[in-house]
Design a protein around this motif. Structure first.
Motif, short mmCIF file in Angstrom:
data_model
loop_
_atom_site.label_atom_id
_atom_site.label_comp_id
_atom_site.label_asym_id
_atom_site.label_seq_id
_atom_site.Cartn_x
_atom_site.Cartn_y
_atom_site.Cartn_z
N GLN A 60 0.97 -1.05 0.00
CA GLN A 60 0.08 0.24 -0.23
C GLN A 60 0.82 1.40 0.12
OE1 GLN A 60 -2.40 -2.34 -0.54
NE2 GLN A 60 -3.36 -0.86 -0.07
N THR A 61 1.15 1.84 -1.19
CA THR A 61 1.89 2.92 -1.27
C THR A 61 1.33 4.20 -1.29
OG1 THR A 61 1.88 2.44 -3.83
CG2 THR A 61 3.66 1.46 -2.63
N SER A 69 -3.34 0.96 -4.91
CA SER A 69 -2.50 1.16 -3.52
C SER A 69 -2.61 1.88 -2.52
CB SER A 69 -0.88 1.47 -4.39
OG SER A 69 -1.14 2.92 -4.29
#
Length: 221
Positions: A60-61, A69
């Motif tokens: 999860q950026t 993400s």
């Protein structure tokens, strides 16, 4: 006994003795297989042990261009934070296609694969220019899609899964027929995380972070 006959008998006897000796020698040279022995199963070790590897979960950026993400918390979904500036946030996530809708203060768009939609609503009552709600909603046949929490919860997660993951999660009914919610408050602010459910579906059909009582049903009404 005549001497010639004696010599013949002696020679014959010697031939018999030699023949027996040769047969005995040949018999001793025949190889014999060793008797098989039982080997305990525990003594057999494979030359290499293969351990199955798990498929790593997507990181999860919070990439502003990739909603898949985005991390869901009690205060935000990805870079869209409740209380954050509405206009600057829309500029940040412009690449997702989320933009102005049919009414002022409401932005809307679809994920690239059309599996879910994204809704951002400005705090129009407080006139602060801040975000009052961000939601993702199920929009296809696949439920386990879109932004997820750190516990990998999101669209498609059941009430049981959400209630088990959060100690302070509570169920609540909705003003809208056939709908219900599981709500997780943020103890440090006025926002809360809400998983929305609709009768006939086990999994969450929406995930929202809001400041109001429940997610908007008709944001332009």
């Amino acid at each position: 006994m005549p001497l010639a006959r004696a010599h013949r008998l002696t020679a014959a006897f010697a031939a018999v003795v030699v023949g027996v000796s040769v047969l005995s020698a040949c018999a001793t040279q025949v190889p014999h297989l060793a008797e098989p022995t039982d080997t305990p199963a525990s003594a057999i070790t494979p030359s290499e042990t293969i351990t199955p590897s798990e498929t790593p979960a997507p990181e999860q950026t919070n990439d502003p261009t990739d909603p898949d993400s985005w991390l869901v918390t009690e205060t935000a979904i990805g870079p869209v934070e409740v209380g954050g500036d509405y206009e600057s946030t829309l500029k940040e996530i412009r690449a997702t296609g989320v933009g102005s809708f049919d009414c002022e203060g409401v932005a809307y768009g679809f994920a690239e694969d059309n599996a879910y939609d994204i809704l951002v609503i400005e705090d129009r009552e407080g006139d602060t220019g801040g975000i009052a709600e961000v939601s993702v909603g199920w929009n296809s046949d696949t439920m386990g899609v879109g932004p997820r929490t750190a516990e990998r919860l999101g669209l498609g997660s059941t009430k049981e899964q959400v209630l088990a993951a959060y100690e302070d999660a509570t169920e609540q009914t909705s003003h809208i027929a056939d709908r219900s919610y599981v709500t997780i408050p943020d103890n440090d602010s006025d926002s809360k995380l809400v998983f929305g459910y609709r009768d006939g579906y086990d999994g969450a059909v929406s995930v929202s972070v809001i400041t109001g009582e429940e997610p908007a049903y008709e944001p332009c009404a």
